[in-house]
Design an enzyme around this catalytic site. Structure first.
Site, PDB file in Angstrom:
ATOM      1  N   HIS A 262       0.788  -1.139  -0.142  1.00 52.14           N
ATOM      2  CA  HIS A 262      -0.047  -0.072   0.020  1.00 52.14           C
ATOM      3  C   HIS A 262       0.819   1.372   0.008  1.00 52.14           C
ATOM      4  O   HIS A 262       1.480   1.724   0.936  1.00 52.14           O
ATOM      5  CB  HIS A 262      -0.981   0.082   1.100  1.00 52.14           C
ATOM      6  CG  HIS A 262      -1.837   1.250   1.338  1.00 52.14           C
ATOM      7  ND1 HIS A 262      -2.768   1.369   0.493  1.00 52.14           N
ATOM      8  CD2 HIS A 262      -1.668   2.451   2.010  1.00 52.14           C
ATOM      9  CE1 HIS A 262      -3.398   2.513   0.789  1.00 52.14           C
ATOM     10  NE2 HIS A 262      -2.709   3.186   1.712  1.00 52.14           N
ATOM     11  N   ASP A 264       0.938   4.979  -0.145  1.00 45.98           N
ATOM     12  CA  ASP A 264       0.235   6.354  -0.365  1.00 45.98           C
ATOM     13  C   ASP A 264       0.781   7.344  -1.240  1.00 45.98           C
ATOM     14  O   ASP A 264       1.998   7.363  -1.332  1.00 45.98           O
ATOM     15  CB  ASP A 264       0.425   6.907   0.953  1.00 45.98           C
ATOM     16  CG  ASP A 264      -0.638   6.361   2.115  1.00 45.98           C
ATOM     17  OD1 ASP A 264      -1.798   6.355   1.963  1.00 45.98           O
ATOM     18  OD2 ASP A 264      -0.075   5.672   3.104  1.00 45.98           O
ATOM     19  N   ASP A 374      -7.818   2.311   2.688  1.00 44.11           N
ATOM     20  CA  ASP A 374      -7.327   3.070   3.564  1.00 44.11           C
ATOM     21  C   ASP A 374      -7.736   4.353   3.644  1.00 44.11           C
ATOM     22  O   ASP A 374      -7.493   5.277   4.089  1.00 44.11           O
ATOM     23  CB  ASP A 374      -5.618   3.365   3.358  1.00 44.11           C
ATOM     24  CG  ASP A 374      -5.171   4.251   4.377  1.00 44.11           C
ATOM     25  OD1 ASP A 374      -5.458   4.071   5.644  1.00 44.11           O
ATOM     26  OD2 ASP A 374      -4.181   4.892   4.183  1.00 44.11           O
ATOM     27  N   HIS A 578      -6.226   9.917  -0.984  1.00 46.39           N
ATOM     28  CA  HIS A 578      -6.947  10.037   0.531  1.00 46.39           C
ATOM     29  C   HIS A 578      -6.035  10.387   1.567  1.00 46.39           C
ATOM     30  O   HIS A 578      -6.418  10.346   2.841  1.00 46.39           O
ATOM     31  CB  HIS A 578      -7.508   8.702   0.648  1.00 46.39           C
ATOM     32  CG  HIS A 578      -6.292   7.603   0.956  1.00 46.39           C
ATOM     33  ND1 HIS A 578      -6.323   6.382   0.134  1.00 46.39           N
ATOM     34  CD2 HIS A 578      -5.354   7.267   1.852  1.00 46.39           C
ATOM     35  CE1 HIS A 578      -5.180   5.794   0.386  1.00 46.39           C
ATOM     36  NE2 HIS A 578      -4.818   6.039   1.399  1.00 46.39           N
TER      37      HIS A 578
END
Length: 998
Positions: A262, A264, A374, A578
Site C-alpha cells: 500500500h 500512499d 485506507d 486519500h
C-alpha cells in the site's frame, strides 16, 4: 527435556534473533563505496550513472532531508565464494522498525537496468545463485534521504515536512556494504523455527499440538551448534520435519495472501518521491516474481503505473511483461485510491473511467473490483457507482479502525442509498500491510465474523509506502502455512481468485445499508481548507469547461480539447488521493496542491472562454448571465437575468441598533454584535431562529485530539467551547451588512446579504486565521423539530440521526455533506449551504421555548502534525442559510451556490439538454471518451423518489440515443427519440448515462 513451555519459547526467540538470523549471511567481504550528491531535485538515471563520484566509506554520514545521493559500489566476488549463492548486504543506516518512513534506495546495474529496492526490511542485492568467484561487481544506488517524520514518539510538530524548511543536517550513517554468501539452509531453518514458535504462541497452553511443537523446537535447537549454524542447520531442520508436515484440519480457515504494498501517493513525502517509491517497490516485486513461481503481486492506482511509464520506463517494461504473464495484477480500477467521502459523484465516475481506460489501453485488462483499504469512510453513493461502472466487488479494511463500535461483518452485501448492492470484504486481519506473522494469521481466523457459514478471507501482504512490498521472508512463512495443523491455510493467489471463491462460498451474505462511516479521522472533512476549496473549484470548472466545449463542438465546430481535459481531470483526480484532499499530508504536499489548483483553474477558465467565444458569448460585463448550474430552474444556458426569473429585490437598512435584510420572501435581523436574531420565511410567517438565541455565532473549541492531529477531532472537544460574542463592528454596505470581529490572534470580516432569489442568506467570510490547536464553528440555533438531518451526498442525500440513542449515533458527532445539509419538519426546514467546507454537526437542544436544533458549520482547524502551520493564514469561505427549504430547494440552491452565474455579452445560447422534471438533474455533459463525437449526458434522480421525465436534446444531427454504463461502455438499449426528446423513468437516486449519437 524440560517441560516449561515459557522457557522453551524464550530460548527459541533468543536463539532465533541473536544466532540464527545473523547466520543467514556469512563471510562478509567489504566493497568500495563512492557517492555523488545531487543538488536539488532528483536527476534522470542516465545522469546519475554518468556523474562524478567521490570516495566515501562505512561510518560516514550522508543525506540531508529530501536529498538524493547516488552511491557506486564496486569490487569482486571472492574466489572462495565459487559455487555459492552470493548477495550484497548494504545497510545505509536503516531502522528495521520503520520501513517506508526513512531512507530508501533503488539499485541499478551499470547499464541502467533496475535490480531491486534497498530498504530496512530488504537490505540485499542479488549477485549470483551460483557464483564462479572473481566476478567484477559494479552497482549504483539512487538513495533518497527522506526524513523520519513518524518517529517512535509520533505526531510531534516538525519542520522537516517541507524542503523549504527542513534542516541541513545529514541524517543517516552508512553501516555496511559487504558481499556475502547467502546460507540457504540457515534461511530455511529460520523460517521453520519462526513459523512454529509463532504458531505455538497462538495455541492454547493445554493444547497437545502446542506441546508437540515446543518439544520439536527444543530438539531442533539441541542439534544446532551456535558456533557453526550453517554447518548444523540441516540437522536442526530434520527435527522439525514431522511437525511441519502435519496437515491442517478440514475446517481450517483459508487465508488468501495477496502480494501488495500500500503506497500512499503522497503523505509524509511529496508526490515526486512517490514516483520513486513506486519504482523501487515494483522493481523488487518483479524480481521476486522471477524467483518464486507461486507469488502473485497486486497493485492499484493507474496513476502509479502511469508514473512508471513516464518517469521509469525501464521499470515499467518489466511490470508490463509481468502483467502479461498474469503475475503482476492491476487492481482497483481507479486512477488513484481517492478519499471516499469528499469528491463529487462525477469525480468518482472519472476515477473509474480514467483508471479502467488506462488499464485497458496499456495492459488489455479491466479490473473486476474496487480496492480502497485506507480511505476515511465510504459514501453511501458508492455501491451504485461501482456496480454501474462494471465492478463486481469492493474491498476495504479501514472500518476496523472504529473507535467505539465493532463492525458486524467481514463479508457482506453493501447496499447504497439507491438500493444497489456490491459484494464487499473487510480483511479480518485488520491490516493492509500483513507480514503473515503467526499472530496476524490467527487473528484473521479468530475474528472472521462469517466463520459459521464461510471460511475464506484475504490478507494484503507486504510492507507499504516504499517499505519494499512483499518479502521472501513472508513467502517463506506462507509456504509453511499452506497446510499446517493448528494454522489457517495460507494460499498465494490474486484478489480476483479470492473473490470468485468467496462469492461462491457465501452467495447470500448479510446486508449493511448506507454509508460506511469511520468512527475516526472526522476532522478530515475540514482540515486544510485551501486544498478542499481548490478541489471544489476544480470540479466545478471541469464540468463547466466540458459543458461549454461540448455545446461549442456540436453547434459551432469548436475543437473539443480531449487531451487537455483528460490531463486536467487526471491532475484533479490525483489531488483527491486519500491523504491529500483530507488535509493529512506534509506542508510540501499542500503547498504544491494549492499551486496546482491555481494552474488548473487558469487553464479551465481559458477553455470556458474559448468555447463561449465560439458560441458568440464574451465573458465580462453585460446583460447575459452564463449559467452552468444544470437544474431546471437554472438551465444550462446563457440567458438574460429577466428570462431567468430569479432576481428578487432586497434591501439592507439600519433599524435602531438592529440591521435588517429584507425581500418579499424573507426578513433577517442582525443585532449590534453581528448575530442573526431573527430569520423569517415571509411566505409562511415562520421564524427560523430559536427565540432568545443567536445565529451567525462563531464558536471556538480547544482541539487537541487523542492522537492524529490533522485527522481527528475527538468528542471531548465539545466540552471546551468559547462563544465569540464580544463586541463587533457592524455596518451597512449597500445591500449587505458587514461584521468585523477579532478574537485571539485572528480576525474575521463577514458580509451578510440576501441573494437574488430573496430567500437565501449568504455569508461571505474572510478570515485571518492565526490560532493553534483550535476548531472554529459557525452556529445557527433553528426552531425546527427533527430527529434527523438530511445531508447531500453524491447523486442524492442520506439520513443522519441527530440524537444519541445508541453508540453508533453518538459516534457521529462530526459528519459531512457535499453542498448542503437540511434540518426540516413537515412543512418547514432550513438548509445550510457550503461552497468549500464539508464538515458540520447538528445537535438537538431543549429550552423553555421547546425543542430545536443547533446546526453548525465546521470552518477551520489548526493542527500541528504533519503540517505545523496547517490552515494558518487568510481564508475566504462562502456559506448560505436557506429558510423555508425542502430537499428540492436545497438541491437547487446547492447547485446554484456552487455554480454562480457569470456576467457576459453576446448571443443567447439555448440549453443542449434539459429535464422536464426538476427532480431529475442533468449533472454533466461532455463528449465521449472514445472521441467518436457522441455526446454524453449524465443525469440523476435527486429527491429520493421515482420520477418520470423528458430529456430534451438540442443537438444537431441526433440520430440515436442509448443508455450506457457509467463509464460509457456497452449499449444498454436504445431510447425512443420523439420530437428531439427521450422519456425516462428513474428509480430513487438512480444515476443514468445517455449516449447521443450524431
Amino acid at each position: 527435556m524440560h517441560e516449561n513451555q515459557a522457557l522453551t519459547i524464550g530460548r527459541v526467540k533468543r536463539v532465533l534473533d541473536e544466532r540464527l538470523r545473523p547466520a543467514v549471511y556469512s563471510y562478509p567481504h567489504p566493497l568500495t563505496i563512492a557517492r555523488h550528491v545531487v543538488d536539488g531535485e532528483p536527476i534522470p538515471v542516465s545522469e546519475g550513472l554518468a556523474a562524478e563520484y567521490a570516495p566515501t566509506e562505512v561510518g560516514q554520514r550522508w543525506g540531508r532531508a529530501w536529498d538524493t545521493t547516488w552511491f557506486r559500489i564496486d569490487g569482486e566476488v571472492p574466489e572462495a565464494f565459487a559455487g555459492r549463492r552470493v548477495e550484497i548486504v548494504a545497510d545505509l543506516g536503516f531502522d528495521i522498525n520503520m520501513p517506508g518512513f526513512q531512507c530508501e534506495g533503488l539499485v541499478y546495474l551499470a547499464d541502467g537496468t533496475p535490480v531491486r529496492s534497498l530498504n530496512p526490511r530488504a537490505q540485499w542485492i542479488p549477485v549470483s545463485k551460483d557464483a564462479d568467484g572473481g566476478e567484477r561487481l559494479e552497482y549504483f544506488i539512487e538513495a533518497a534521504s527522506n526524513p523520519v517524520l513518524l518517529d517512535y514518539h509520533p505526531f510531534l510538530p516538525t519542520e522537516q515536512g517541507d524542503v523549504l524548511t527542513a534542516s541541513q543536517d545529514e541524517l543517516y550513517r552508512i553501516r555496511r556494504v559487504d558481499v556475502c554468501v547467502f546460507e540457504g539452509e540457515v534461511f530455511e531453518l529460520v523460517h521453520d523455527v519462526e513459523v512454529l514458535v509463532q504458531l505455538a504462541e497462538q495455541l492454547p497452553e493445554e493444547s497437545a499440538r502446542r506441546a508437540q511443537i515446543l518439544r520439536a523446537l527444543d530438539r531442533s535447537l539441541n542439534r544446532v551448534n551456535l558456533q557453526d549454524v550453517a554447518g548444523t542447520a540441516a540437522a536442526g531442520r530434520a527435527e522439525l520435519r514431522d511437525v511441519l508436515a502435519s496437515p491442517a484440519e478440514p475446517s481450517a480457515h483459508r487465508l488468501t495472501a495477496v502480494g501488495h504494498a500500500h503506497i500512499d501517493s503522497a503523505w509524509l513525502w511529496p508526490l515526486r518521491e512517490t514516483v520513486r517509491k513506486v519504482a523501487r517497490t515494483s522493481s523488487s516485486m518483479v524480481t521476486l516474481l522471477e524467483e518464486d513461481e507461486d507469488f502473485v503481486y497486486a497493485m492499484s492506482s493507474a496513476q502509479q503505473y502511469d508514473w512508471l511509464k513516464r518517469e521509469r520506463p525501464e521499470v515499467f517494461a518489466r511490470v508490463k511483461q509481468a502483467v502479461a504473464d498474469g503475475r503482476f495484477v492491476p487492481i482497483g480500477g481507479m486512477w488513484i485510491e481517492p478519499d471516499a467521502v469528499l469528491p463529487s459523484g462525477e469525480s468518482f465516475i472519472r476515477q473509474i473511467s480514467h483508471g479502467q481506460r488506462f488499464f485497458r489501453d496499456e495492459f488489455g485488462v479491466e479490473c473486476k473490483g474496487a480496492w480502497l483499504p485506507d480511505s476515511f469512510g465510504y459514501t453511501g453513493a458508492l455501491p451504485q457507482l461501482l456496480v454501474g461502472s462494471g465492478f463486481e466487488w469492493f474491498l476495504t479494511q479501514k472500518i476496523s479502525w472504529n473507535q467505539v463500535n465493532r463492525f458486524p461483518h467481514h463479508t457482506f452485501w453493501w447496499e447504497g442509498i439507491d438500493g444497489t448492492r456490491v459484494f464487499t470484504h473487510f480483511p479480518p486481519m485488520d491490516t493492509y500491510n500483513s507480514q503473515l506473522s503467526g499472530e496476524e494469521v490467527a487473528r484473521a481466523a479468530r475474528q472472521f465474523k462469517e466463520k459459521s457459514v464461510a471460511k475464506s478471507s484475504l490478507a494484503p501482504t507486504g510492507w507499504g509506502d516504499g517499505g519494499g512490498g512483499t518479502t521472501r521472508e513472508m513467502l517463506a512463512r506462507a509456504k509453511r502455512m499452506a497446510d499446517l495443523e493448528g494454522s489457517p491455510q495460507v494460499v498465494l493467489e490474486s484478489p480476483n481468485d479470492f473473490f470468485e471463491r468467496a462469492m461462491a462460498e457465501l452467495p447470500s451474505p448479510d446486508v449493511w445499508r448506507g454509508e460506511l462511516y469511520l468512527e475516526l479521522h472526522r476532522a478530515t472533512f475540514t482540515t486544510q481548507h485551501h486544498t478542499k476549496q481548490g478541489n471544489r473549484q476544480s470540479q466545478r470548472l471541469l464540468l463547466e469547461a466540458e459543458l461549454w466545449a461540448s455545446v461549442a463542438a456540436t453547434r459551432a465546430g469548436f475543437d473539443y480539447p480531449y487531451d487537455e481535459l483528460d490531463e486536467l481531470w487526471r491532475e484533479v483526480l490525483l489531488l483527491q488521493f486519500h491523504d491529500i484532499l483530507p488535509g493529512t499530508s506534509i506542508a510540501w504536499v499542500h503547498r504544491e496542491a494549492e499551486e496546482s489548483y491555481a494552474r488548473i483553474a487558469e487553464r479551465l477558465e481559458g477553455i470556458v472562454s474559448e468555447a463561449l467565444a465560439a458560441l458568440g458569448v464574451t465573458l465580462g460585463e453585460g446583460p447575459l448571465v452564463v449559467n452552468a448550474a444544470p437544474v431546471a430552474e437554472l438551465s444550462v444556458a446563457a440567458a438574460s437575468v429577466a428570462d431567468a426569473g430569479a432576481a428578487v429585490a432586497s434591501e439592507a437598512k439600519a433599524d435602531g441598533e438592529t440591521f435588517v435584510l429584507s425581500s418579499d420572501l424573507a426578513r433577517v435581523e442582525i443585532d449590534g454584535a453581528g448575530h442573526v436574531v431573527s430569520l423569517v420565511d415571509l411566505r409562511t410567517g415562520r421564524e427560523a431562529i430559536v427565540e432568545g438565541e443567536r445565529g451567525n455565532l462563531l464558536q471556538l473549541h480547544q482541539d487537541f485530539p487523542n492522537m492524529w492531529d490533522a485527522w481527528d477531532v475527538d468528542a471531548h472537544y465539545l466540552d471546551m467551547r468559547e462563544d465569540l460574542d464580544g463586541p463587533a463592528e457592524v455596518s451597512l454596505d449597500g445591500a449587505s451588512v458587514v461584521v468585523r470581529r477579532t478574537f485571539g490572534a485572528s480576525s474575521i470580516v463577514q458580509r451578510l446579504a440576501l441573494d437574488a432569489t430573496g430567500r437565501l442568506l449568504t455569508i461571505d467570510c474572510e478570515v485571518d486565521w492565526q490560532e493553534d490547536e483550535k476548531f472554529l464553528k459557525l452556529a445557527f440555533p433553528v426552531d425546527v423539530f427533527a430527529d434527523e438531518v438530511l445531508a447531500e451526498t453524491q447523486f442524492g442525500y442520506q439520513h443522519r440521526a441527530n440524537h444519541t440513542n445508541t453508540s453508533w449515533e453518538a459516534a457521529r458527532f462530526e459528519t459531512h455533506a457535499q453542498r448542503w445539509f437540511l434540518v426540516q419538519e413537515p412543512g418547514f426546514g432550513v438548509a445550510f449551504l457550503n461552497e468549500s467546507s464539508h464538515g458540520f454537526d447538528v445537535t438537538r437542544v431543549h429550552g423553555e421555548h421547546g425543542v430545536g436544533n443547533l446546526a453548525r458549520f465546521s470552518l477551520l482547524r489548526a493542527p500541528k502534525f504533519p503540517d505545523p502551520r496547517a490552515d494558518r493564514g487568510t481564508h475566504r469561505l462562502r456559506l448560505g442559510v436557506l429558510v423555508g427549504a425542502d430537499v428540492a430547494d436545497a438541491t437547487t440552491a446547492g447547485w446554484a451556490f456552487e455554480h454562480p452565474g457569470r456576467a457576459a455579452s453576446g448571443e443567447s445560447v439555448a440549453p443542449i439538454a434539459t429535464s422536464s422534471n426538476p427532480a431529475v438533474i442533468v449533472s454533466a455533459i461532455k463528449l465521449a471518451d472514445d472521441r467518436s463525437g457522441d455526446l454524453i449526458v449524465r443525469l440523476y434522480e435527486s429527491r429520493g423518489g421515482r420520477a418520470e421525465t423528458r430529456i430534451a436534446l438540442e443537438v444537431p444531427g441526433t440520430v440515436r440515443v442509448s443508455a450506457t454504463d457509467l463509464i460509457e461502455r456497452g449499449d444498454l438499449g436504445d431510447l425512443a427519440l420523439e420530437d428531439g426528446a427521450v422519456a425516462l423513468t428513474m428509480r430513487p437516486f438512480e444515476v443514468a448515462t445517455l449516449r447521443v449519437r450524431r
